[in-house]
Motif scaffolding. Structure first.
Motif, PDB file in Angstrom:
ATOM      1  N   LEU A 261      39.378  31.758 -18.176  1.00 12.61           N
ATOM      2  CA  LEU A 261      38.452  31.985 -17.003  1.00 12.61           C
ATOM      3  C   LEU A 261      39.311  32.846 -15.913  1.00 12.61           C
ATOM      4  O   LEU A 261      38.516  33.829 -15.329  1.00 12.61           O
ATOM      5  CB  LEU A 261      37.877  31.028 -16.584  1.00 12.61           C
ATOM      6  CG  LEU A 261      36.764  30.127 -17.501  1.00 12.61           C
ATOM      7  CD1 LEU A 261      36.183  28.673 -16.771  1.00 12.61           C
ATOM      8  CD2 LEU A 261      35.612  31.043 -17.310  1.00 12.61           C
ATOM      9  N   HIS A 262      40.284  32.675 -15.749  1.00 13.59           N
ATOM     10  CA  HIS A 262      41.062  33.434 -14.866  1.00 13.59           C
ATOM     11  C   HIS A 262      41.210  34.968 -15.103  1.00 13.59           C
ATOM     12  O   HIS A 262      40.983  35.820 -14.197  1.00 13.59           O
ATOM     13  CB  HIS A 262      42.508  32.968 -14.500  1.00 13.59           C
ATOM     14  CG  HIS A 262      42.744  31.493 -13.843  1.00 13.59           C
ATOM     15  ND1 HIS A 262      43.130  30.481 -14.299  1.00 13.59           N
ATOM     16  CD2 HIS A 262      42.114  31.252 -12.472  1.00 13.59           C
ATOM     17  CE1 HIS A 262      43.198  29.475 -13.501  1.00 13.59           C
ATOM     18  NE2 HIS A 262      42.744  29.929 -12.342  1.00 13.59           N
ATOM     19  N   GLY A 263      41.521  35.145 -16.278  1.00 11.82           N
ATOM     20  CA  GLY A 263      41.504  36.579 -16.734  1.00 11.82           C
ATOM     21  C   GLY A 263      40.076  37.279 -16.744  1.00 11.82           C
ATOM     22  O   GLY A 263      39.989  38.231 -16.324  1.00 11.82           O
ATOM     23  N   LEU A 264      38.937  36.514 -16.983  1.00 10.54           N
ATOM     24  CA  LEU A 264      37.714  37.080 -16.992  1.00 10.54           C
ATOM     25  C   LEU A 264      37.505  37.560 -15.409  1.00 10.54           C
ATOM     26  O   LEU A 264      36.591  38.590 -15.235  1.00 10.54           O
ATOM     27  CB  LEU A 264      36.674  36.097 -17.626  1.00 10.54           C
ATOM     28  CG  LEU A 264      36.699  36.079 -19.029  1.00 10.54           C
ATOM     29  CD1 LEU A 264      35.641  35.071 -19.662  1.00 10.54           C
ATOM     30  CD2 LEU A 264      36.367  37.536 -19.927  1.00 10.54           C
TER      31      LEU A 264
ATOM     32  N   LEU B 132      28.834  32.750 -19.186  1.00 14.27           N
ATOM     33  CA  LEU B 132      28.620  32.049 -20.334  1.00 14.27           C
ATOM     34  C   LEU B 132      29.974  31.284 -20.891  1.00 14.27           C
ATOM     35  O   LEU B 132      29.944  29.894 -21.215  1.00 14.27           O
ATOM     36  CB  LEU B 132      28.306  32.971 -21.391  1.00 14.27           C
ATOM     37  CG  LEU B 132      27.061  33.518 -21.533  1.00 14.27           C
ATOM     38  CD1 LEU B 132      26.783  34.356 -22.861  1.00 14.27           C
ATOM     39  CD2 LEU B 132      25.733  32.430 -21.228  1.00 14.27           C
ATOM     40  N   ALA B 133      31.201  31.735 -20.251  1.00 14.32           N
ATOM     41  CA  ALA B 133      32.332  31.132 -20.835  1.00 14.32           C
ATOM     42  C   ALA B 133      32.405  29.855 -19.760  1.00 14.32           C
ATOM     43  O   ALA B 133      32.916  28.841 -20.419  1.00 14.32           O
ATOM     44  CB  ALA B 133      33.571  32.013 -20.482  1.00 14.32           C
ATOM     45  N   PHE B 134      32.127  30.019 -18.604  1.00 15.13           N
ATOM     46  CA  PHE B 134      32.266  28.960 -17.755  1.00 15.13           C
ATOM     47  C   PHE B 134      31.145  27.731 -17.886  1.00 15.13           C
ATOM     48  O   PHE B 134      31.731  26.612 -18.065  1.00 15.13           O
ATOM     49  CB  PHE B 134      31.960  29.329 -16.053  1.00 15.13           C
ATOM     50  CG  PHE B 134      31.895  27.953 -14.953  1.00 15.13           C
ATOM     51  CD1 PHE B 134      33.186  27.582 -14.945  1.00 15.13           C
ATOM     52  CD2 PHE B 134      30.719  27.756 -14.766  1.00 15.13           C
ATOM     53  CE1 PHE B 134      33.142  26.447 -13.983  1.00 15.13           C
ATOM     54  CE2 PHE B 134      30.676  26.437 -13.846  1.00 15.13           C
ATOM     55  CZ  PHE B 134      31.858  25.927 -13.603  1.00 15.13           C
ATOM     56  N   GLY B 135      30.010  28.250 -18.465  1.00 11.99           N
ATOM     57  CA  GLY B 135      29.153  27.384 -18.889  1.00 11.99           C
ATOM     58  C   GLY B 135      29.655  26.408 -19.922  1.00 11.99           C
ATOM     59  O   GLY B 135      29.437  25.200 -20.388  1.00 11.99           O
TER      60      GLY B 135
ATOM     61  N   ILE C 100      32.117  26.448  -6.993  1.00 11.16           N
ATOM     62  CA  ILE C 100      31.785  25.499  -8.159  1.00 11.16           C
ATOM     63  C   ILE C 100      32.600  26.109  -9.354  1.00 11.16           C
ATOM     64  O   ILE C 100      33.152  25.205 -10.087  1.00 11.16           O
ATOM     65  CB  ILE C 100      30.319  25.708  -8.603  1.00 11.16           C
ATOM     66  CG1 ILE C 100      29.361  24.924  -7.490  1.00 11.16           C
ATOM     67  CG2 ILE C 100      29.844  25.082  -9.735  1.00 11.16           C
ATOM     68  CD1 ILE C 100      28.053  25.302  -7.590  1.00 11.16           C
ATOM     69  N   VAL C 101      32.762  27.424  -9.531  1.00 11.70           N
ATOM     70  CA  VAL C 101      33.628  27.776 -10.816  1.00 11.70           C
ATOM     71  C   VAL C 101      35.076  27.511 -10.283  1.00 11.70           C
ATOM     72  O   VAL C 101      35.821  27.069 -11.124  1.00 11.70           O
ATOM     73  CB  VAL C 101      33.373  29.243 -10.700  1.00 11.70           C
ATOM     74  CG1 VAL C 101      34.450  29.908 -11.609  1.00 11.70           C
ATOM     75  CG2 VAL C 101      31.900  29.555 -11.275  1.00 11.70           C
ATOM     76  N   GLY C 102      35.621  27.508  -9.234  1.00  9.78           N
ATOM     77  CA  GLY C 102      37.198  27.475  -8.969  1.00  9.78           C
ATOM     78  C   GLY C 102      37.346  25.607  -9.066  1.00  9.78           C
ATOM     79  O   GLY C 102      38.207  25.364  -9.771  1.00  9.78           O
ATOM     80  N   VAL C 103      36.420  24.789  -8.677  1.00 12.46           N
ATOM     81  CA  VAL C 103      36.753  23.405  -8.756  1.00 12.46           C
ATOM     82  C   VAL C 103      36.369  23.191 -10.316  1.00 12.46           C
ATOM     83  O   VAL C 103      37.281  22.382 -10.795  1.00 12.46           O
ATOM     84  CB  VAL C 103      35.428  22.612  -7.987  1.00 12.46           C
ATOM     85  CG1 VAL C 103      35.661  21.218  -7.962  1.00 12.46           C
ATOM     86  CG2 VAL C 103      35.842  22.791  -6.454  1.00 12.46           C
ATOM     87  N   GLY C 104      35.611  23.909 -11.148  1.00 14.63           N
ATOM     88  CA  GLY C 104      35.421  23.392 -12.475  1.00 14.63           C
ATOM     89  C   GLY C 104      36.726  23.872 -13.355  1.00 14.63           C
ATOM     90  O   GLY C 104      37.229  23.005 -14.059  1.00 14.63           O
ATOM     91  N   ILE C 105      37.275  24.902 -12.947  1.00 11.91           N
ATOM     92  CA  ILE C 105      38.510  25.369 -13.647  1.00 11.91           C
ATOM     93  C   ILE C 105      39.684  24.617 -13.256  1.00 11.91           C
ATOM     94  O   ILE C 105      40.674  23.931 -14.008  1.00 11.91           O
ATOM     95  CB  ILE C 105      38.866  26.885 -13.202  1.00 11.91           C
ATOM     96  CG1 ILE C 105      38.003  27.582 -13.504  1.00 11.91           C
ATOM     97  CG2 ILE C 105      40.325  27.118 -13.724  1.00 11.91           C
ATOM     98  CD1 ILE C 105      38.291  29.279 -13.091  1.00 11.91           C
ATOM     99  N   ALA C 106      39.858  23.881 -11.918  1.00  8.44           N
ATOM    100  CA  ALA C 106      40.974  23.032 -11.585  1.00  8.44           C
ATOM    101  C   ALA C 106      40.410  21.685 -12.185  1.00  8.44           C
ATOM    102  O   ALA C 106      41.690  21.183 -12.768  1.00  8.44           O
ATOM    103  CB  ALA C 106      40.707  22.693  -9.993  1.00  8.44           C
ATOM    104  N   ALA C 107      39.142  21.252 -12.331  1.00  9.49           N
ATOM    105  CA  ALA C 107      38.974  19.951 -12.914  1.00  9.49           C
ATOM    106  C   ALA C 107      39.431  20.008 -14.361  1.00  9.49           C
ATOM    107  O   ALA C 107      39.949  18.932 -15.098  1.00  9.49           O
ATOM    108  CB  ALA C 107      37.531  19.617 -12.859  1.00  9.49           C
ATOM    109  N   VAL C 108      39.160  21.273 -15.181  1.00  8.41           N
ATOM    110  CA  VAL C 108      39.431  21.071 -16.461  1.00  8.41           C
ATOM    111  C   VAL C 108      40.937  21.037 -16.767  1.00  8.41           C
ATOM    112  O   VAL C 108      41.550  20.418 -17.447  1.00  8.41           O
ATOM    113  CB  VAL C 108      39.083  22.583 -17.225  1.00  8.41           C
ATOM    114  CG1 VAL C 108      39.782  22.827 -18.369  1.00  8.41           C
ATOM    115  CG2 VAL C 108      37.514  22.515 -17.335  1.00  8.41           C
TER     116      VAL C 108
ATOM    117  N   LEU D 279      27.976  21.688 -14.298  1.00  5.99           N
ATOM    118  CA  LEU D 279      27.353  22.627 -15.085  1.00  5.99           C
ATOM    119  C   LEU D 279      25.860  22.621 -14.519  1.00  5.99           C
ATOM    120  O   LEU D 279      25.541  23.798 -14.668  1.00  5.99           O
ATOM    121  CB  LEU D 279      27.536  21.788 -16.426  1.00  5.99           C
ATOM    122  CG  LEU D 279      26.366  22.400 -17.584  1.00  5.99           C
ATOM    123  CD1 LEU D 279      26.878  23.934 -17.737  1.00  5.99           C
ATOM    124  CD2 LEU D 279      26.650  21.691 -18.798  1.00  5.99           C
ATOM    125  N   VAL D 280      25.248  21.695 -14.143  1.00  4.79           N
ATOM    126  CA  VAL D 280      23.816  21.612 -13.627  1.00  4.79           C
ATOM    127  C   VAL D 280      23.698  22.640 -12.386  1.00  4.79           C
ATOM    128  O   VAL D 280      22.824  23.163 -12.223  1.00  4.79           O
ATOM    129  CB  VAL D 280      23.290  20.257 -13.650  1.00  4.79           C
ATOM    130  CG1 VAL D 280      21.867  20.078 -12.700  1.00  4.79           C
ATOM    131  CG2 VAL D 280      23.399  19.460 -14.831  1.00  4.79           C
TER     132      VAL D 280
END
Length: 502
Positions: A119-122, A420-423, A477-485, A449-450
């Motif tokens: 996701l960082h690359g995208l 779509l990749a994040f979702g 939300i996207v940044g926290v999601g990537i960190a959480a993963v 996600l929601v």
């Protein structure tokens, strides 16, 4: 005695400069800047900006913490006051821009050992393409170019948060949002009343109300709040009682939803889809209080034919709600109409559809296929859809279509792939965390996600991402999601699956 034939040696000491020396230097700097303001204001602004950046770099060790605290303030402010909070500051520099600068400096100076995710690359590719379609127009359109570039510029929030969010921050988010959300829900009807009565003071730098209630924006926050409860994050700490109980929460939530549904069609979709998604991701009896409360209120509206004015010519009633639902989907009866309110709703829909069709024609089927029209140009003027002499409308009410219009088909492709990749990533990790018994992690992933889904739906009918109040929420939300993963990958590999015990 100093000899001219000997080199000058500077003695290095650990002691700070005397207080009078520091005070004198600061005083001279302020006097010089004040004199420069009188002669060349722009140059003075540049000096102050350089001084501010230098001060931040001196305090580089504290930049990540300062940035994270600033993001919390931003997200809370945008949730409470909407676009009004975005104008905190002095034109053209506002609070979101200051926090963005701090985050960028933190990333450049303090990021160490960041594990990269696809996701960082995208995100970087989307930002590079956005910069390619922005920089050529800065000299032509000035500040408007930078303003429009917020659509891709605020992606930096995702990159910085993904680098600095740690597991203790994830736990903090769950606990503190659980404390914040009932007060937010209780506040929204008050904010709606302030907006309807036009009693909010305005910012002196712009005239924008300090509390700017917008149905679509508040619909997103109510969706995020509802999913937090439905997924079980709100009550994972069983010690919560009183105001934080779910019964009290749902009563306040439905009161808050009423003006939002009456004012915004996009909020109906974001709320509906978000709630259905939350229920599907965690099937539980926890939904029973919500279903019973919703059914009772709906029956009351129908039985007593309740109709409450919410300003702007809109009423909260079953008829109004049905018109909003019908107006979302095209039907054969649109041409005839069913009264003034229905015609206004349908007219707005037809206006947008004609504009979106034109954008598709000159990009997908036209000369702007590869590059779009770039950032800075007023699309409403260029496309022939301007509504007033002040040229306040700048882009179609659909951020996805705006990406297509300004960045062409390649930009839209990168945008769709990124979203779509994040979702998909959050959906996969929701299932993976559940499969290993990491209950709280699974609920947290599902919540992100929601929240992402709610923003994607709302911005399909509203320029939510063209302003910081929407864009910073999305990319946070996207940044926290990537960190959480990334955190889950390390924790699960080490056999630690319980977020609440970490």
């Amino acid at each position: 005695m100093l000899s001219l034939t000997q080199p000058i040696r500077l003695r290095r000491g650990n002691e700070p400069l005397p207080a009078y020396v520091s005070t004198g230097l600061i005083g001279l700097g302020l006097l010089g800047t004040g004199a420069l303001i009188a002669v060349a204001p722009l140059a003075a602004a540049g000096v102050l900006a350089v001084a501010f950046v230098a001060l931040l770099l001196v305090q580089a060790d504290h930049l990540p913490r300062l940035f994270l605290g600033g993001v919390v303030v931003l997200l809370a402010g945008y949730a409470v006051a909407g676009r009004g909070f975005a104008y905190t500051g002095q034109k053209p520099v506002f609070i979101g821009d200051v926090i963005l600068l701090i985050g960028t400096l933190a990333l450049l100076t303090r990021a160490r050992g960041v594990r990269l995710h696809p996701l960082h690359g995208l995100i970087v590719l989307f930002m590079l393409l956005g910069a390619f379609r922005t920089l050529p127009y800065v000299t032509s359109y000035g500040v408007n170019t930078i303003r429009d570039a917020a659509l891709w510029g605020y992606c930096m929030f995702a990159l910085v948060l993904s680098a600095f969010v740690r597991i203790e921050h994830i736990r903090w988010i769950v606990v503190q949002y659980g404390r914040f959300v009932p007060w937010l829900v209780a506040w929204i009807p008050v904010a709606a009343a302030i907006s309807i009565l036009h009693v909010s003071p305005g910012w002196p730098n712009s005239g924008i109300p300090m509390i700017d209630f917008k149905g679509g924006d508040m619909g997103v926050h109510l969706t995020i709040a509802a999913s937090f409860v439905l997924l079980g994050l709100y009550s994972f700490d069983t010690r919560r009682r009183g105001l934080r109980s779910e019964i009290a929460f749902w009563l306040m939530w439905f009161v808050a939803v009423a003006p939002v549904l009456a004012m915004s069609r996009s909020s109906m979709l974001s709320l509906g889809v978000g709630i259905v998604a939350a229920l599907a991701l965690r099937r539980s009896v926890r939904a029973l209080p919500f279903v019973l409360t919703a059914g009772a209120l709906l029956l009351t509206l129908i039985a007593f034919n309740v109709s409450v004015s919410v300003g702007g010519g809109q009423n909260l009633s079953t008829t109004n709600l049905m018109q909003n639902v019908v107006s979302i989907v095209p039907n054969k009866q649109d041409e005839g109409g069913h009264g003034a309110s229905h015609q206004n709703l349908n007219g707005s829909k037809e206006f947008r559809l004609r504009w979106w069709t034109k954008v598709v024609d000159y990009t997908v089927h036209g000369p702007y296929f590869w590059k779009g029209k770039g950032f800075g140009l007023n699309l409403a003027d260029s496309d022939g859809f301007q509504l007033d002499d002040r040229h306040t409308l700048r882009a179609p009410h659909n951020s996805h279509i705006t990406v297509l219009a300004r960045m062409g088909v390649p930009g839209l492709v990168f945008w769709v792939l990124l979203q779509l990749a994040f979702g998909a990533t959050m959906l996969v990790w929701t299932a993976r965390a559940r499969s290993v018994g990491a209950r709280l992690w699974s609920l947290f992933d599902a919540w992100l996600l929601v929240a992402w889904m709610a923003i994607m739906i709302d911005t399909t009918f509203d320029p939510y991402l063209e302003g910081p109040q929407g864009a910073i929420w999305l990319w946070s939300i996207v940044g926290v999601g990537i960190a959480a993963v990334g955190i889950q990958q390390r924790e699960f590999a080490a056999g630690r699956v319980h977020l609440e015990r970490a």
